[in-house]
Design an enzyme around this catalytic site. Structure first.
Site, PDB file in Angstrom:
ATOM      1  NE  ARG A  62     -10.834   6.722  18.525  1.00 40.96           N
ATOM      2  CZ  ARG A  62     -10.543   6.654  17.243  1.00 40.96           C
ATOM      3  NH1 ARG A  62     -11.275   5.917  16.432  1.00 40.96           N
ATOM      4  NH2 ARG A  62      -9.531   7.316  16.743  1.00 40.96           N
TER       5      ARG A  62
ATOM      6  CE1 TYR B 273      -7.194   2.251  27.470  1.00 44.05           C
ATOM      7  CE2 TYR B 273      -7.812   3.368  25.442  1.00 44.05           C
ATOM      8  CZ  TYR B 273      -6.952   3.218  26.512  1.00 44.05           C
ATOM      9  OH  TYR B 273      -5.866   4.040  26.626  1.00 44.05           O
TER      10      TYR B 273
ATOM     11  CE  LYS C  36     -12.375  10.608  19.653  1.00 38.70           C
ATOM     12  NZ  LYS C  36     -11.914  11.901  19.137  1.00 38.70           N
TER      13      LYS C  36
ATOM     14  CG  HIS D 135     -12.015  14.623  15.555  1.00 36.21           C
ATOM     15  ND1 HIS D 135     -11.143  13.764  14.943  1.00 36.21           N
ATOM     16  CD2 HIS D 135     -11.728  14.551  16.875  1.00 36.21           C
ATOM     17  CE1 HIS D 135     -10.361  13.195  15.846  1.00 36.21           C
ATOM     18  NE2 HIS D 135     -10.703  13.663  17.026  1.00 36.21           N
TER      19      HIS D 135
ATOM     20  CB  SER E 241      -5.084  10.284  15.844  1.00 37.70           C
ATOM     21  OG  SER E 241      -6.465  10.152  16.037  1.00 37.70           O
TER      22      SER E 241
ATOM     23  CB  CYS F 151      -1.742  16.246  13.895  1.00 38.12           C
ATOM     24  SG  CYS F 151      -1.631  15.197  12.450  1.00 38.12           S
ATOM     25  N   GLY F 152      -0.900  16.591  17.344  1.00 40.20           N
ATOM     26  CA  GLY F 152      -0.711  17.592  18.395  1.00 40.20           C
ATOM     27  C   GLY F 152      -1.912  18.490  18.631  1.00 40.20           C
TER      28      GLY F 152
ATOM     29  CG  ASN G 122       0.845  18.805  22.307  1.00 47.52           C
ATOM     30  OD1 ASN G 122       0.318  18.311  23.292  1.00 47.52           O
ATOM     31  ND2 ASN G 122       1.859  18.237  21.676  1.00 47.52           N
TER      32      ASN G 122
ATOM     33  CG  ASP H  60     -11.214  14.821  20.767  1.00 45.80           C
ATOM     34  OD1 ASP H  60     -10.394  14.794  19.825  1.00 45.80           O
ATOM     35  OD2 ASP H  60     -11.947  13.862  21.040  1.00 45.80           O
TER      36      ASP H  60
ATOM     37  CG  ASN I  67      -4.355   5.061  22.575  1.00 43.96           C
ATOM     38  OD1 ASN I  67      -4.373   6.287  22.453  1.00 43.96           O
ATOM     39  ND2 ASN I  67      -5.473   4.343  22.628  1.00 43.96           N
TER      40      ASN I  67
ATOM     41  NE  ARG J 176      -5.909   7.996  24.416  1.00 42.89           N
ATOM     42  CZ  ARG J 176      -6.446   8.734  23.441  1.00 42.89           C
ATOM     43  NH1 ARG J 176      -7.009   9.897  23.712  1.00 42.89           N
ATOM     44  NH2 ARG J 176      -6.386   8.334  22.190  1.00 42.89           N
TER      45      ARG J 176
ATOM     46  NE  ARG K  86       2.393  13.425  13.062  1.00 48.27           N
ATOM     47  CZ  ARG K  86       3.489  13.755  13.742  1.00 48.27           C
ATOM     48  NH1 ARG K  86       4.662  13.824  13.158  1.00 48.27           N
ATOM     49  NH2 ARG K  86       3.416  13.984  15.037  1.00 48.27           N
TER      50      ARG K  86
ATOM     51  CE1 TYR L 160       5.396  19.571  20.879  1.00 50.20           C
ATOM     52  CE2 TYR L 160       7.454  19.896  19.667  1.00 50.20           C
ATOM     53  CZ  TYR L 160       6.507  19.054  20.234  1.00 50.20           C
ATOM     54  OH  TYR L 160       6.666  17.691  20.146  1.00 50.20           O
TER      55      TYR L 160
ATOM     56  CD  GLU M 208       9.050  29.528  18.545  1.00 55.28           C
ATOM     57  OE1 GLU M 208       8.399  30.578  18.308  1.00 55.28           O
ATOM     58  OE2 GLU M 208      10.047  29.486  19.296  1.00 55.28           O
ATOM     59  CG  ASN M 209       2.741  25.307  15.731  1.00 55.53           C
ATOM     60  OD1 ASN M 209       3.648  25.427  14.900  1.00 55.53           O
ATOM     61  ND2 ASN M 209       2.379  24.140  16.218  1.00 55.53           N
TER      62      ASN M 209
HETATM   63  C1  OXD Z   1      -8.960  10.210  18.954  1.00 49.69           C
HETATM   64  C2  OXD Z   1      -9.126  10.601  20.363  1.00 49.69           C
HETATM   65  O1  OXD Z   1      -8.650   9.051  18.680  1.00 49.69           O
HETATM   66  O2  OXD Z   1      -9.422  11.783  20.620  1.00 49.69           O
HETATM   67  O3  OXD Z   1      -9.157  11.062  18.089  1.00 49.69           O
HETATM   68  O4  OXD Z   1      -8.993   9.742  21.255  1.00 49.69           O
HETATM   69 MN    MN Z   2     -10.012  12.882  18.926  1.00 48.17          MN
END
Ligand code: OXD
Ligand code: MN
Length: 597
Positions: free
Chosen positions: A67, A208, A217, A237, A259, A261-262, A265, A284, A375, A377, A408, A505, A507-508
């Site tokens: 982006r 892209y 977005k 978001h 972005s 921060c998992g 996941n 997302d 980045n 994808r 973070r 991971y 454990e969260n």
């Molecule tokens: C972001 C995405 O950048 O989800 O937040 O791609």
């Molecule tokens: Mn996003």
């Protein structure tokens, strides 16, 4: 041609301006997808993956890989409405520039008309967009990440509302010329433009991700955040997950994280605590509205995941890997192995002796550049996720019990704390962010890049009005006792020697368990200066190797650090200008007072 006069008129207007060779209306069928992919393969832009039937690899131009925030514009009529965190250009001036660029820009190409629904087709919470694009790659990606084609046209009818989303890669072809590589325009001619009053998107020059897949977005966050403000709902978001306890009771949780921060996941987490189950609703974006019962309901407006491949493995995200293993996926800017599979750094298998890297060059483990772009994808259908919740497409959405926010933060912010109430939660959302650890500008190292609700690049209007909207949602809640509870989590706290204190991971799930227990009134907590915090034994550590001392450190409030935080928050708020909601000043004053208490 369609039954919709306004749509037809717009398609005609764009066709005259952009001058494509032909216009194709996408119906959304599998046959159409297959034939577009064949076209892309024949043109040399896509590579079928022998090891993954039904999957394709693309390599973008090395200049078109992410982006482009510095080329992203909120062109509201008044500069004041875009606020200090957005790029602004006068809409008339921007339209003039873009009309110049769009003139003849689709010569030699096909213009695809892609009707898409953000949210389940026909849901009262969904919205329709129409993307006009000259990129077949975009059409194929949209078919995975949104719901496209005939079913959407049926709901649109002859007078339904839609958000017009115009997209061109910005590379007209001369007669006989063919794409030799990924088409896009020079950086200075890329414009990702939003006209919030008109609810329109004009994107030029990039093929892209978020620059080109305009449902994500551009629409579902930037334009939708404006619609949400005006219509009394929220476009955020956020991931959405469903968590079920051993008694079989399910709760829904959303989470906003910047972005890296998992987020994906966490949305697909495999819990390590016996008897608990986590399922995915979205990874997302969340659109949330109050339901008739006074609770806040969320839908995932997307239909697929556009996830970061690099770093994704069976260990870091088992369910994302299983989702792509089921086929029907597109990979962009990853490595191609000699036997026709994908490979990226952090995939969890040894690097092959040879592959073709994301730039199309020979690559070996001795190469100095990575095989995949950082980045890179995957685009993959959400329905293929092994832990997709069975109600992920519920047209009424799912009722949210808790909202997580985080970033973070190696220091200061504890593993988890709960806000005292909604307004305090909005304050926490306004100060969240990540510490800059590997900045190119040394002066910024150790500073916090604040990213309110992870929406900084995605708010379609003034940041102060956005934060005020959060307060208004709380103030206008039909039943304040039913508002979701807010929790600030931080998986990234380190000790003084720089060691991670929390394993993260799966454990969260232990933290999620406490969050759910707080929602059901069981979780043990103490009241502190910064909010409600778990007692030392409140987070289930059965079978986990985290000592009492480390837990104490994870939950420590260092007053000196927090007073620095207060100063840094004030400094940051000052950049938002004079319309900062008064409630935020009250909140930071109250925090300081409690700390000095
Ligand atoms: C972001 C995405 O950048 O989800 O937040 O791609
Ligand atoms: Mn996003």
């Amino acid at each position: 041609m369609s039954a919709h006069k306004k749509l037809d008129a717009w398609v005609k207007e764009v066709t005259e301006l952009c001058q494509p060779d032909k216009v194709v209306w996408a119906n959304g069928s599998q046959e159409e997808y297959d034939s577009l992919m064949q076209l892309l393969v024949d043109a040399g832009l896509a590579t079928p993956l022998k090891k993954r039937p039904g999957c394709f690899l693309f390599r973008s131009d090395p200049s078109d890989v992410a982006r482009v925030e510095n080329r992203t514009y909120i062109a509201s009529k008044s500069e004041k409405d875009a606020g200090p965190t957005n790029n602004w250009i006068d809409p008339l001036e921007l339209k003039k520039t873009l009309t110049g660029l769009y003139t003849g820009c689709m010569k030699g190409r096909t213009l695809y008309v892609v009707p898409f629904s953000m949210g389940p087709v026909g849901s009262p919470l969904s919205k329709i967009g129409i993307e006009l694009t000259d990129s077949a790659y975009v059409v194929c990606n949209l078919r995975i990440t949104t719901r496209i084609g005939d079913p959407v046209m049926k709901v649109l009818g002859s007078d339904g509302e839609f958000v017009p989303c115009l997209h061109s890669v910005g590379k007209p072809l001369a007669p006989g010329e063919k794409d030799e590589k990924w088409p896009c325009a020079e950086m200075e001619n890329k414009y990702i433009s939003h006209f919030p009053e008109e609810r329109a998107i004009w994107s030029y020059g990039s093929g892209y991700g978020g620059n080109a897949l305009l449902g994500k977005k551009c629409f579902a966050l930037r334009i939708a955040s404006v619609q949400a403000r005006d219509e009394g709902w929220m476009a955020e978001h956020m991931l959405i997950l469903r968590i079920t306890n051993p008694k079989g009771e399910s709760y829904y949780v959303t989470g906003a994280f910047p972005s890296a921060c998992g987020k994906t996941n966490l949305a697909m987490l495999v819990p390590t605590i016996p008897g608990w189950k986590v399922e995915t609703v979205g990874d997302d974006i969340a659109w949330m509205r109050f339901g008739k019962d006074g609770r806040l309901y969320a839908i995932n407006p997307e239909a697929g995941f556009f996830g970061v491949a690099t770093g994704t493995s069976y260990e870091s995200n088992y369910n994302a890997m299983k989702t792509i293993d089921a086929g029907n996926s597109i990979f962009t800017n990853v490595g191609l192995t000699d036997d026709g599979d994908v490979w990226w750094e952090g995939i969890g298998t040894p690097a092959p002796a040879h592959l073709i890297d994301w730039k199309g060059n020979n690559w070996t483990p001795d190469s100095k550049d990575p095989a995949a772009h950082a980045n890179s994808r995957f685009t993959t259908p959400a329905s293929q996720c092994p832990v997709i919740a069975d109600d992920w497409e519920d047209p009424n959405g799912v009722p949210i019990s808790a909202i997580l926010i985080g970033g973070r933060r190696p220091s200061t912010i504890p593993l988890v704390h709960q806000s005292f109430d909604w307004n305090h939660g909005v304050f926490l959302g306004s100060i969240m962010g990540s510490e800059i650890t590997a900045a190119t500008i040394d002066a910024n190292i150790g500073k916090v890049r604040r990213d309110p609700f992870a929406m900084l690049p995605f708010i379609g209007y003034h940041v102060c009005d956005y934060l005020q909207h959060w307060f208004d949602i709380g103030a206008n809640a039909p039943d304040p006792s039913k508002l979701p509870k807010l929790f600030y989590v931080n998986w990234f706290r380190k000790d003084e020697s720089g060691k991670w204190l929390w394993p993260g991971y799966g454990e969260n799930s232990r933290v999620l368990k406490w969050v759910i227990e707080r929602c059901s009134g069981e979780g043990k907590a103490v009241t502190t200066e910064i909010g409600y915090m778990p007692t030392l034994d409140a987070i289930d550590r059965t079978g986990l190797d985290v000592s009492d001392a480390d837990m104490a450190e994870l939950l420590k409030i260092d007053k000196a650090q927090w007073l620095n935080e207060v100063a840094s928050i004030r400094e940051h708020y000052a950049t938002y200008g004079p319309t900062l909601p008064k409630e935020l000043t009250n909140q930071v004053d109250a925090l300081e007072k409690r700390l000095k208490g």
